[in-house]
Design a protein around this motif. Structure first.
Motif, PDB file in Angstrom:
ATOM      1  N   LYS A   2      19.682  11.799  -5.664  1.00 22.48           N
ATOM      2  CA  LYS A   2      20.367  12.348  -6.832  1.00 22.48           C
ATOM      3  C   LYS A   2      21.017  11.230  -7.650  1.00 22.48           C
ATOM      4  O   LYS A   2      20.977  11.262  -8.874  1.00 22.48           O
ATOM      5  CB  LYS A   2      21.419  13.378  -6.416  1.00 22.48           C
ATOM      6  N   THR A   3      21.587  10.264  -6.967  1.00 19.54           N
ATOM      7  CA  THR A   3      22.206   9.134  -7.670  1.00 19.54           C
ATOM      8  C   THR A   3      21.157   8.367  -8.459  1.00 19.54           C
ATOM      9  O   THR A   3      21.380   8.024  -9.620  1.00 19.54           O
ATOM     10  CB  THR A   3      22.916   8.197  -6.666  1.00 19.54           C
ATOM     11  N   CYS A   4      20.011   8.102  -7.849  1.00 20.21           N
ATOM     12  CA  CYS A   4      18.936   7.397  -8.560  1.00 20.21           C
ATOM     13  C   CYS A   4      18.477   8.203  -9.768  1.00 20.21           C
ATOM     14  O   CYS A   4      18.241   7.635 -10.844  1.00 20.21           O
ATOM     15  CB  CYS A   4      17.763   7.123  -7.621  1.00 20.21           C
ATOM     16  N   GLN A   5      18.359   9.506  -9.614  1.00 18.21           N
ATOM     17  CA  GLN A   5      17.948  10.354 -10.736  1.00 18.21           C
ATOM     18  C   GLN A   5      18.961  10.270 -11.866  1.00 18.21           C
ATOM     19  O   GLN A   5      18.584  10.120 -13.035  1.00 18.21           O
ATOM     20  CB  GLN A   5      17.786  11.811 -10.284  1.00 18.21           C
ATOM     21  N   ARG A   6      20.261  10.364 -11.518  1.00 16.33           N
ATOM     22  CA  ARG A   6      21.304  10.291 -12.555  1.00 16.33           C
ATOM     23  C   ARG A   6      21.296   8.946 -13.270  1.00 16.33           C
ATOM     24  O   ARG A   6      21.578   8.864 -14.463  1.00 16.33           O
ATOM     25  CB  ARG A   6      22.674  10.560 -11.943  1.00 16.33           C
ATOM     26  N   LEU A   7      20.994   7.892 -12.533  1.00 14.48           N
ATOM     27  CA  LEU A   7      20.980   6.546 -13.123  1.00 14.48           C
ATOM     28  C   LEU A   7      19.647   6.210 -13.788  1.00 14.48           C
ATOM     29  O   LEU A   7      19.533   5.184 -14.461  1.00 14.48           O
ATOM     30  CB  LEU A   7      21.297   5.497 -12.049  1.00 14.48           C
ATOM     31  N   GLY A   8      18.640   7.035 -13.558  1.00 14.11           N
ATOM     32  CA  GLY A   8      17.327   6.777 -14.142  1.00 14.11           C
ATOM     33  C   GLY A   8      16.636   5.571 -13.537  1.00 14.11           C
ATOM     34  O   GLY A   8      16.007   4.787 -14.248  1.00 14.11           O
ATOM     35  N   THR A   9      16.738   5.425 -12.232  1.00 13.99           N
ATOM     36  CA  THR A   9      16.129   4.288 -11.544  1.00 13.99           C
ATOM     37  C   THR A   9      15.438   4.761 -10.266  1.00 13.99           C
ATOM     38  O   THR A   9      15.677   5.865  -9.799  1.00 13.99           O
ATOM     39  CB  THR A   9      17.194   3.209 -11.218  1.00 13.99           C
ATOM     40  N   ASP A  10      14.604   3.911  -9.722  1.00 18.41           N
ATOM     41  CA  ASP A  10      13.894   4.233  -8.481  1.00 18.41           C
ATOM     42  C   ASP A  10      14.626   3.726  -7.241  1.00 18.41           C
ATOM     43  O   ASP A  10      14.274   4.084  -6.124  1.00 18.41           O
ATOM     44  CB  ASP A  10      12.487   3.622  -8.494  1.00 18.41           C
ATOM     45  N   TYR A  11      15.612   2.849  -7.448  1.00 18.11           N
ATOM     46  CA  TYR A  11      16.326   2.266  -6.315  1.00 18.11           C
ATOM     47  C   TYR A  11      17.733   1.863  -6.748  1.00 18.11           C
ATOM     48  O   TYR A  11      18.038   1.780  -7.935  1.00 18.11           O
ATOM     49  CB  TYR A  11      15.576   1.048  -5.757  1.00 18.11           C
ATOM     50  N   LEU A  12      18.572   1.585  -5.765  1.00 17.79           N
ATOM     51  CA  LEU A  12      19.915   1.060  -6.003  1.00 17.79           C
ATOM     52  C   LEU A  12      19.973  -0.368  -5.477  1.00 17.79           C
ATOM     53  O   LEU A  12      19.349  -0.681  -4.462  1.00 17.79           O
ATOM     54  CB  LEU A  12      20.963   1.906  -5.278  1.00 17.79           C
ATOM     55  N   ASP A  13      20.703  -1.216  -6.168  1.00 20.25           N
ATOM     56  CA  ASP A  13      20.855  -2.597  -5.700  1.00 20.25           C
ATOM     57  C   ASP A  13      21.719  -2.685  -4.445  1.00 20.25           C
ATOM     58  O   ASP A  13      21.435  -3.463  -3.547  1.00 20.25           O
ATOM     59  CB  ASP A  13      21.467  -3.473  -6.797  1.00 20.25           C
ATOM     60  N   LEU A  14      22.785  -1.897  -4.397  1.00 19.22           N
ATOM     61  CA  LEU A  14      23.711  -1.962  -3.273  1.00 19.22           C
ATOM     62  C   LEU A  14      24.301  -0.578  -3.042  1.00 19.22           C
ATOM     63  O   LEU A  14      24.711   0.090  -3.983  1.00 19.22           O
ATOM     64  CB  LEU A  14      24.842  -2.961  -3.564  1.00 19.22           C
ATOM     65  N   TYR A  15      24.326  -0.167  -1.798  1.00 16.49           N
ATOM     66  CA  TYR A  15      24.884   1.127  -1.424  1.00 16.49           C
ATOM     67  C   TYR A  15      25.859   0.896  -0.281  1.00 16.49           C
ATOM     68  O   TYR A  15      25.525   0.219   0.702  1.00 16.49           O
ATOM     69  CB  TYR A  15      23.742   2.052  -0.991  1.00 16.49           C
ATOM     70  N   LEU A  16      27.078   1.422  -0.413  1.00 15.04           N
ATOM     71  CA  LEU A  16      28.131   1.164   0.565  1.00 15.04           C
ATOM     72  C   LEU A  16      28.602   2.440   1.258  1.00 15.04           C
ATOM     73  O   LEU A  16      28.648   3.502   0.640  1.00 15.04           O
ATOM     74  CB  LEU A  16      29.372   0.570  -0.124  1.00 15.04           C
ATOM     75  N   ILE A  17      29.011   2.291   2.504  1.00 13.83           N
ATOM     76  CA  ILE A  17      29.827   3.306   3.160  1.00 13.83           C
ATOM     77  C   ILE A  17      31.249   2.993   2.724  1.00 13.83           C
ATOM     78  O   ILE A  17      31.752   1.896   2.949  1.00 13.83           O
ATOM     79  CB  ILE A  17      29.709   3.241   4.698  1.00 13.83           C
ATOM     80  N   HIS A  18      31.884   3.953   2.078  1.00 17.48           N
ATOM     81  CA  HIS A  18      33.167   3.694   1.423  1.00 17.48           C
ATOM     82  C   HIS A  18      34.323   3.401   2.373  1.00 17.48           C
ATOM     83  O   HIS A  18      35.232   2.643   2.048  1.00 17.48           O
ATOM     84  CB  HIS A  18      33.532   4.872   0.515  1.00 17.48           C
ATOM     85  N   PHE A  19      34.306   3.986   3.560  1.00 15.15           N
ATOM     86  CA  PHE A  19      35.423   3.831   4.487  1.00 15.15           C
ATOM     87  C   PHE A  19      34.926   4.162   5.892  1.00 15.15           C
ATOM     88  O   PHE A  19      34.046   5.001   6.034  1.00 15.15           O
ATOM     89  CB  PHE A  19      36.572   4.781   4.081  1.00 15.15           C
ATOM     90  N   PRO A  20      35.474   3.544   6.927  1.00 10.15           N
ATOM     91  CA  PRO A  20      34.995   3.822   8.281  1.00 10.15           C
ATOM     92  C   PRO A  20      35.497   5.162   8.852  1.00 10.15           C
ATOM     93  O   PRO A  20      36.230   5.211   9.830  1.00 10.15           O
ATOM     94  CB  PRO A  20      35.511   2.629   9.100  1.00 10.15           C
ATOM     95  N   PHE A  21      35.104   6.254   8.191  1.00  9.16           N
ATOM     96  CA  PHE A  21      35.447   7.579   8.681  1.00  9.16           C
ATOM     97  C   PHE A  21      34.719   7.847   9.994  1.00  9.16           C
ATOM     98  O   PHE A  21      33.752   7.177  10.323  1.00  9.16           O
ATOM     99  CB  PHE A  21      35.037   8.653   7.656  1.00  9.16           C
ATOM    100  N   ASP A  22      35.168   8.870  10.717  1.00 13.78           N
ATOM    101  CA  ASP A  22      34.465   9.279  11.938  1.00 13.78           C
ATOM    102  C   ASP A  22      32.997   9.514  11.620  1.00 13.78           C
ATOM    103  O   ASP A  22      32.672  10.172  10.637  1.00 13.78           O
ATOM    104  CB  ASP A  22      35.075  10.567  12.514  1.00 13.78           C
ATOM    105  N   GLY A  23      32.138   8.972  12.429  1.00 18.85           N
ATOM    106  CA  GLY A  23      30.703   9.150  12.229  1.00 18.85           C
ATOM    107  C   GLY A  23      30.068   8.084  11.364  1.00 18.85           C
ATOM    108  O   GLY A  23      28.902   8.194  10.990  1.00 18.85           O
ATOM    109  N   PHE A  24      30.810   7.001  11.072  1.00 20.94           N
ATOM    110  CA  PHE A  24      30.227   5.976  10.203  1.00 20.94           C
ATOM    111  C   PHE A  24      28.996   5.322  10.830  1.00 20.94           C
ATOM    112  O   PHE A  24      28.126   4.841  10.106  1.00 20.94           O
ATOM    113  CB  PHE A  24      31.254   4.916   9.780  1.00 20.94           C
TER     114      PHE A  24
END
Length: 184
Positions: A2-24
């Motif tokens: 969905k993020t790629c669709q919103r940005l109009g791209t086929d890939y993302l340069d960098l994707y992060l886990i925002h915080f070490p929540f349970d299940g990271f």
């Protein structure tokens, strides 16, 4: 996807886990899958401490490309920087001038003001140069064009060892994450 669709791209340069929540650890495995499928070019984390990064190394041989953490002269995070550097994890500093009321305090700190006078730069430029000399990428925020231009103009001067040590000595372990100030 969905993020790629919103940005109009086929890939993302960098994707992060925002915080070490349970299940990271599970989230990390999902990011690795996206990375292996070339849907993201690099994967990383934010606000991870060494103990969290160690858990990632137990899940996979693939370590984060980036660990984005809050770093400022009042929150130097030297332990995390050293840990990441030893493992070739790029450190990216957010809130290098602090946040909220802490920003005013940092930008008017007498030690930083004196160093800024010595090198004929702004306190913000001194902080960004301090980070640069530690090989830390910084993400300064501003909505003022003159400050944006000033923030990028840090490559034609250098802080000496004494100045770097003085800034390091300002550490108070003050963390402003989550919208409030705390000692970590």
């Amino acid at each position: 996807e969905k993020t790629c669709q919103r940005l109009g791209t086929d890939y993302l340069d960098l994707y992060l886990i925002h915080f070490p929540f349970d299940g990271f650890e599970w989230m990390w495995e999902e990011l690795i899958q996206l990375y292996n499928e070339r849907k993201v070019r690099a994967i990383g984390v934010s606000s991870f401490k060494p103990e969290h990064l160690k858990k990632l190394s137990e899940v996979s041989d693939i370590l984060p490309a980036v660990n984005q953490i809050e770093i400022s002269p009042y929150n130097t995070r030297k332990d995390i920087i050293e840990y990441c550097n030893q493992r070739n994890i790029t450190v990216e500093a957010y809130s290098p001038f602090g946040r909220g009321m802490l920003t005013k305090q940092i930008l008017s700190d007498p030690v930083l003001v004196d160093i800024a006078k010595e090198v004929d730069r702004s306190v913000a430029q001194v902080i960004l140069r301090w980070l640069y000399q530690m090989h830390v990428i910084s993400i300064p925020r501003s909505n003022k064009l003159f400050k944006l231009k000033q923030n990028i103009n840090i490559f034609d001067f250098e802080l000496n060892k004494k100045q770097m040590n003085c800034i390091d000595g300002l550490n108070k372990n003050l963390h402003t994450g989550g919208g409030f100030l705390r000692i970590e």
